[in-house]
Structure formats: C-alpha cells, structure tokens
Motif scaffolding. Structure first.
Motif, short mmCIF file in Angstrom:
data_model
loop_
_atom_site.label_atom_id
_atom_site.label_comp_id
_atom_site.label_asym_id
_atom_site.label_seq_id
_atom_site.Cartn_x
_atom_site.Cartn_y
_atom_site.Cartn_z
N SER A 22 17.66 -12.69 13.36
CA SER A 22 16.86 -14.14 12.24
C SER A 22 17.84 -14.94 12.29
CB SER A 22 15.59 -13.29 11.79
OG SER A 22 15.85 -13.15 10.13
N VAL A 23 16.94 -15.84 12.32
CA VAL A 23 17.77 -17.39 11.70
C VAL A 23 17.47 -17.42 10.22
CG1 VAL A 23 17.79 -19.74 11.73
CG2 VAL A 23 18.01 -18.38 13.74
N LYS B 30 14.81 -19.86 17.16
CA LYS B 30 14.42 -17.92 16.69
C LYS B 30 15.46 -16.90 16.10
CE LYS B 30 9.76 -18.02 17.84
NZ LYS B 30 9.30 -18.66 18.79
N THR B 31 17.16 -16.83 16.87
CA THR B 31 17.52 -15.93 16.66
C THR B 31 19.11 -16.35 16.60
OG1 THR B 31 17.53 -15.31 18.48
CG2 THR B 31 16.44 -14.71 17.74
#
Lengths: 234, 200
Positions: free
Chosen positions: B197-198, B135-136
């Motif tokens: 965020s990715v 996610k990150t």
C-alpha cells in the motif's frame, strides 16, 4: 489425507487471502510430493476486510490455516514412508511488509490401522475444515456487470430468509473487477438478495463472478461462509 | 415474478450500452506540481506533447525491491527516456511513514539502483497520489502527449514480490508505450495494480 499449512501471526500483523485486495500478495505453495501422491487445490478460509488509509485488503490476523487434500494413485504397503514437502512463501504486513519463505515437510508412515494423531493437530485441522467456505447447491447466484457496476443476485434455499445477507461481506476472487473501498449495498426483494457494487474497470471473468460470502450466523458461533460461483447474466 | 426479473436484467443491458461509449475515452491526467529531490518544481503541463510515465515507489517495499534489485525498473527507465519519454518516479510516503526520506538518501538510492528516471518527485501530502488514486508501490500510469491516461495499473502480469517471476512476465508499461507510439490501441488500458500500500 488432509494436509494443513499454518501461519501464526504476531498481534498487529496480517497476511493475505488469494485475492489480497488493493495491496499485498497471497501465500504461495509449491509441493514436492512422492511419486503417485498429488495435492488438490489449496483451500482458503474466509478472510476479513481490513481498511487502512482508504485501501482495502482481504486478510488473516492471528492465524492462517490453509488445507489441501493429498491423495495416492495406488495402494501403499504398510510401513511405507511418505515425505511431504512444500516450498511456501508468504508476506506479512502491518505498517510495513516483510516477505518470508520456508521449506516445510511432514513424514507419514502407512499403518495397518488408524493411529490417533496428536489431539491438538486433529482439532486444528477439523476446526479449519469446518470453517471452510462451503459449496451449497441450495443457493443460486447470478452476476451482471455494466460499465460502472457489478451486481450479485443471491437466491437462498427455501426456508432461508434473504435478509440474513444484508450484513454479509462478499470477497471477490478476481482482481481488478470491483472497487473495494466503496462498500456494496444489499437490497432484498422477492426472496432474493442483491448486492450492488462499484466496478473498478476490469472485466467480469468469462466464467462469471467467483468469491466467498461471509455473514454472522446468529449471536454466537462461527460466521457462515459460502462459496459463490455466479454465472454471468445475460 | 419471472417477467419482472427479465425486465430488470434488460434494463441493465441498456444502461451498459449507453455508458460504454462514455467510458471508452481515456480519462484526463490530473494536473500536479511537485518538487523533485533537487528542489526543482515539475508540473504535468510542462510535459504536454510528450509521453509521461508516473511510477509510484517506496524503496523499502518488497515489490519495489523486486523490480529495482533485478534491474527491471531501471532498464525500463533507460529504454523509454532514451525514446523521449518523461519518466517521473513519485514517492507519496507521509512524514514518519516508511519510504519517506531526505533528498540525500534518495540520491544515494537512485545511484545504488542505477535508476534513471527523468526526476524523482516528492508528494508527502499525498496530493498527487490521491488525485491519481495511486494504491500501491509500484503503481504505474502512462500519459499520452494529449494529457490523457492511456494505461494505469500493474507493471506486469505477475503479482508477486519474487524477482524470478519477472522473466517471462508480460510488461504492461512497455506494452502500452510501444503500442501508443506505433499508433495502435493500448490493451489492456487498465489492470489491478499490485504491491505494498502507498504509505499516505
């Protein structure tokens, strides 16, 4: 005395709630206050849900105005100057994220009678206070967690239809407990509304499930925002 | 009404007990094959029998800068690759998104940061990122020699972008690796990742 910290955002940018969601980080405030003056916990307005590329963030767009109540432990003589200072750091994101920080200060002079503050400032603070998620003892909350799910059960006060909640958003304060990308499902039965959410693996905090419930309060007017403190059951 | 309510909660308790045993097992690490910045393919299967760390990154993210600029991430990479751990840094930025860069720019960045991963893998389609639910940036996964994820989540317990917060933070990745290598249970095995965020 109510103190506000306001961040104004350009269109397209957002900043984060106390639980930022899947990504991001909230505003942080370190107060530097005169002796005898203390600031209470930062009060956060209800955020909005922002979904991008399957990731969910809890954010503010356009503006964030956080409040804190500053109090003095002693009676201050008329004419006393108080310098309220705060180191603040916040992050704004759109497709990219940019951190910011600033040292904010405000001077206050103790007067023998109440002096009207600039009208725009008073109305901004009043509006922010009115929109803050409120604690209402008429509402009852319970939370339960199983391996894969978290359930929030809400019992509204007599005279309030539990069905008003079926379009409500719940924002959990603790990180890592709920899978935000999978929206919770509301059902109502016997005067109660139940929100079934997918658990992401983290434990429900020992104190229960805290957060904010937000729903539209009718065709017009501000949304209703309620502080949730749900005891853990069983 | 009161009876019904109690019965409802009792049902939840039973479901929890049944499922708890199932969840106690670590999930298998999804297979992947990705190309590194030198053009060499790396598959997770190549590293069976070794500890593997997957670290999602984006050099322009303030949270990534916190851990590289301070030397924290390069130090972890050096420490654990020296102990035989395979450290794979992964970038899942899509073409045109922040953090998507060419091989030469990655080589320069690694050198500037004194970074020491085993390899830097490119995942512009986000295939591996989505398989792991990264996610990150940063988001970290520790995989044991049997190919199971034994830790996933944040690098540490201070979810900020400020380098001064690294000192005194509890590092979950070194905690997981040290515990697993000593034959001890990994605790916590799962935390909420923090960062940007990715950029899928």
């Amino acid at each position: 005395m109510t103190v506000g910290i306001r961040i104004r955002l350009e269109p397209g940018w957002h900043t984060y709630w106390i639980n930022p969601g899947d990504a991001g980080a909230p505003l942080s405030v370190t107060w530097h206050l005169p002796d005898g003056v203390t600031a209470g916990a930062l009060q956060w307005p209800a955020p909005v849900r922002l979904e991008e590329d399957g990731l969910v963030s809890f954010v503010y767009e356009r503006e964030l105005l956080c409040l804190a109540t500053a109090t003095t432990s002693r009676t201050l003589p008329v004419g006393t100057h108080l310098e309220l200072k705060a180191d603040v750091a916040w992050m704004v994101c759109r497709d990219v994220c940019v951190p910011h920080d600033a040292v904010l200060s405000a001077s206050v002079r103790v007067e023998s009678r109440s002096e009207p503050a600039p009208a725009d400032m008073v109305s901004a603070l009043t509006a922010a206070r009115d929109a803050m998620p409120g604690v209402d003892a008429g509402w009852a909350f319970q939370a339960a967690a199983t391996t894969g799910a978290v359930q929030l059960v809400v019992t509204p006060p007599v005279g309030t239809d539990a069905a008003v909640l079926t379009r409500a958003d719940f924002f959990p304060e603790a990180r890592g407990v709920i899978d935000y990308a999978q929206r919770g499902r509301w059902t109502t039965t016997g005067g109660r509304a139940t929100l079934d959410m997918v658990r992401s693996g983290g434990d429900l905090p020992a104190g229960g499930l805290a957060g904010v419930l937000v729903w539209a309060s009718g065709e017009e007017g501000a949304p209703k925002a309620l502080v949730v403190i749900a005891d853990r059951v069983p | 009404m009161q009876v019904m309510r109690i019965r409802g909660w009792a049902g939840l308790v039973v479901a929890g007990l049944v499922l708890a045993g199932w969840n106690a097992q670590a999930r298998p690490a999804p297979a992947f094959t990705l190309t590194d910045i030198a053009g060499k393919a790396h598959s997770l299967a190549d590293y069976k029998g070794k500890y593997v760390v997957l670290e999602w990154t984006n050099p322009e993210c303030p949270f990534v800068k916190k851990h590289y600029g301070s030397g924290n991430m390069p130090r972890l990479q050096q420490t654990y690759t020296a102990k035989g751990v395979v450290w794979l840094t992964v970038n899942s930025s899509a073409a045109g998104k922040q953090g998507n860069r060419d091989a030469a720019a990655w080589v320069t960045w690694l050198a500037e940061q004194h970074a020491a991963p085993t390899a830097l893998l490119l995942d512009p389609d986000g295939t591996a990122g989505h398989a792991y639910d990264a996610k990150t940036t940063p988001h970290l996964f520790v995989i044991n020699p049997e190919g199971e994820i034994i830790y996933e989540g944040a690098i540490d317990d201070r979810p900020t972008w400020k380098p001064e917060d690294i000192d005194g933070a509890k590092n979950y990745v070194s905690g997981a690796l040290d515990a697993a290598m000593a034959g001890k249970p990994v605790e916590p095995a799962l935390t909420a990742a923090y960062g940007c965020s990715v950029k899928y």
